[in-house]
Design a protein around this motif. Structure first.
Motif: not given
Ligand code: UDP
Ligand code: NAD
Length: 393
Positions: A106, A145, A186, A218, A239, A243-244, A255, A257, A264, A334-335, A339, A341, A345
């Motif tokens: 993303p 998506e 996005r 996911n 993704r 990140c986490f 973090k 967002v 998810r 952040f993005y 962006y 969302d 899903r």
């Molecule tokens: N997100 C977040 N912190 C991060 C990375 C992602 O809060 O450090 C959120 C992002 O905004 C989205 C969700 O986590 O709502 C899933 O993000 P991912 O990049 O895995 O892809 P997506 O499911 O949106 O395709």
């Protein structure tokens, strides 16, 4: 055992060994699919990618597999499908083509929209064309998506119909594709994926292309993306799993967002790969279909995911969990600009259940436990070193 002739498909017919042209085989999903095909089937893989790090353990120095039980059944071709005349020949040599190649993080959709659109639409065009012209079967990787936002997301926050599955469950043959305005870049990814799905579907309808479209919801697990500054760029944004993981490995807060309120459903990569193998080996049941592949039972908000990952990581690393595990950050910060969302899903599983009898098995806690054990084992030492000795600039 792998090459035993006794393996049969869902209709009891023996499965014949085939040659598979796998484009994007060096990525997260590709690496797991290659592993599965090598260890459990007699099939041969022509593995195409610009990178091979994630499948190096399956190859020898020459990019084949001498010395492995699957010697002679996997061949790596370092190819960028944007411009390589070898592509058509490799598709012609194969019984089946699987296209995984894409820009699919993303952070790229709004910051590199041209690369995103070219990668997901333009670069996939010749693959579809060569399959159609040569009468070859195609399994193409799209995305959940494609559904964009749920219908329910347009109702007022406390409207009772938001709780009605009709307003949020995503069904392959019923749900519309709902994207935001053009300035919300996005959606460049979803829109490019949608158009290539429509093109493949039309090739099926008008020219008889045998196709299957996969919409992953996911999929997560070991080898997903990269850890910034360790095996990927320090400023890169992978993704959410990576990140986490990166935050946890570095002892930083995770973090969230825009508050982490998006929802998810996460499915374990090893469960999802079972579904792909069923598609590969049951063409009569898979051709002409679009399949959601996800785990509707593993739904969380991103905030809940962060909390669960913090808890699981404390358990597998033996380190004490932080008292303030998360911090809020705006999506703009952040993005960047543009962006947007997906709100929620939940995959409908009716079609994949009926056609292939597939169901996901692994709970979110269990899949995070095995994945974070892998992350800790793979990266904890390297992170400690990187923190102790910052790279001279
Ligand atoms: N997100 C977040 N912190 C991060 C990375 C992602 O809060 O450090 C959120 C992002 O905004 C989205 C969700 O986590 O709502 C899933 O993000 P991912 O990049 O895995 O892809 P997506 O499911 O949106 O395709
Ligand atoms: P990934 O980025 O790990 O893998 C993609 C691979 O394609 C990479 O190894 C990359 O090097 C390769 N590639 C890209 N462009 C190429 C080119 N021009 N020539 C040769 N190789 C090229 O991503 P992934 O998670 O494995 O995803 C695979 C597919 O599944 C993508 O199409 C993606 O859109 C789709 N998908 C995945 C998820 C998920 O949950 N992982 C969700 C939705 C959709």
């Amino acid at each position: 055992a792998a090459a035993s002739s006794s393996r049969s498909d869902l209709d009891g017919k023996p499965i014949k060994a085939m040659t598979i042209c796998m484009i994007g085989a060096g990525g997260f999903i590709g690496s797991h699919l290659c592993e599965k095909l090598m260890s459990e089937t007699p099939h041969t893989v022509l593995a195409l990618d610009v990178y091979s790090d994630k499948i190096r353990h399956l190859l020898d120095d020459a990019g084949t597999a001498a010395g492995h039980p699957w010697a002679g059944r996997i061949h790596f071709h370092r190819i960028n499908i944007k411009h390589d005349s070898r592509l058509e020949g490799l598709i012609k040599m194969s019984d089946l083509t699987i296209n995984l190649a894409a820009i699919c993080t993303p952070a790229d959709y709004n910051t590199r929209p041209l690369d995103t659109i070219y990668s997901n639409f333009i670069d996939a065009l010749p693959v579809v064309k060569y399959c159609s012209e040569n009468g070859k079967r195609l399994i193409h990787f799209s995305t959940c998506e494609i559904y964009g936002k749920t219908i329910g997301s347009f109702l007022p926050k406390d409207h009772p119909l938001r709780q009605d599955p009709e307003f949020y469950v995503l069904k392959e043959d019923v749900s519309p594709c709902i994207f935001g305005p053009i300035e919300k870049q996005r959606w460049s990814y979803a829109c490019a994926k949608q158009l290539i799905e429509r093109l493949i579907y039309a090739e099926g309808a008008e020219n008889g292309l045998e196709f299957t479209i996969v919409r992953p919801f996911n999929w997560i697990g070991p080898r997903m993306d990269f850890i910034p500054g360790i095996d990927g760029p320090s400023e890169g944004v992978p993704r959410v799993l990576a990140c986490f993981s990166n935050n946890l490995l570095r002892g930083e807060p995770l973090k969230l967002v825009d508050g982490g309120q998006s929802q998810r459903t996460f499915v374990y990569i090893k469960d999802a790969i079972e579904a792909v193998l069923l598609m590969i080996e049951n063409p009569a049941r898979a051709n002409g279909h679009i399949f959601n592949v996800g785990n509707p039972n593993n739904e969380v908000t991103v905030k809940q995911l962060a909390e669960m990952m913090s808890e699981v990581y404390a358990k597998v690393s033996g380190e004490r969990a932080r008292e303030v595990p998360t911090v809020d950050v705006s999506s703009k910060e952040f993005y960047g600009e543009g962006y947007d969302d997906s709100d929620k899903r939940i995959p409908d599983m009716t079609i994949i259940n009926k056609q292939l009898g597939w169901n996901p098995k692994t709970s979110l806690w269990d899949l995070l436990e095995s994945t974070l054990t892998y992350q800790h084992r793979t990266y904890a030492e390297a992170i400690k070193k990187a923190i102790a000795k910052p790279i001279a600039s």
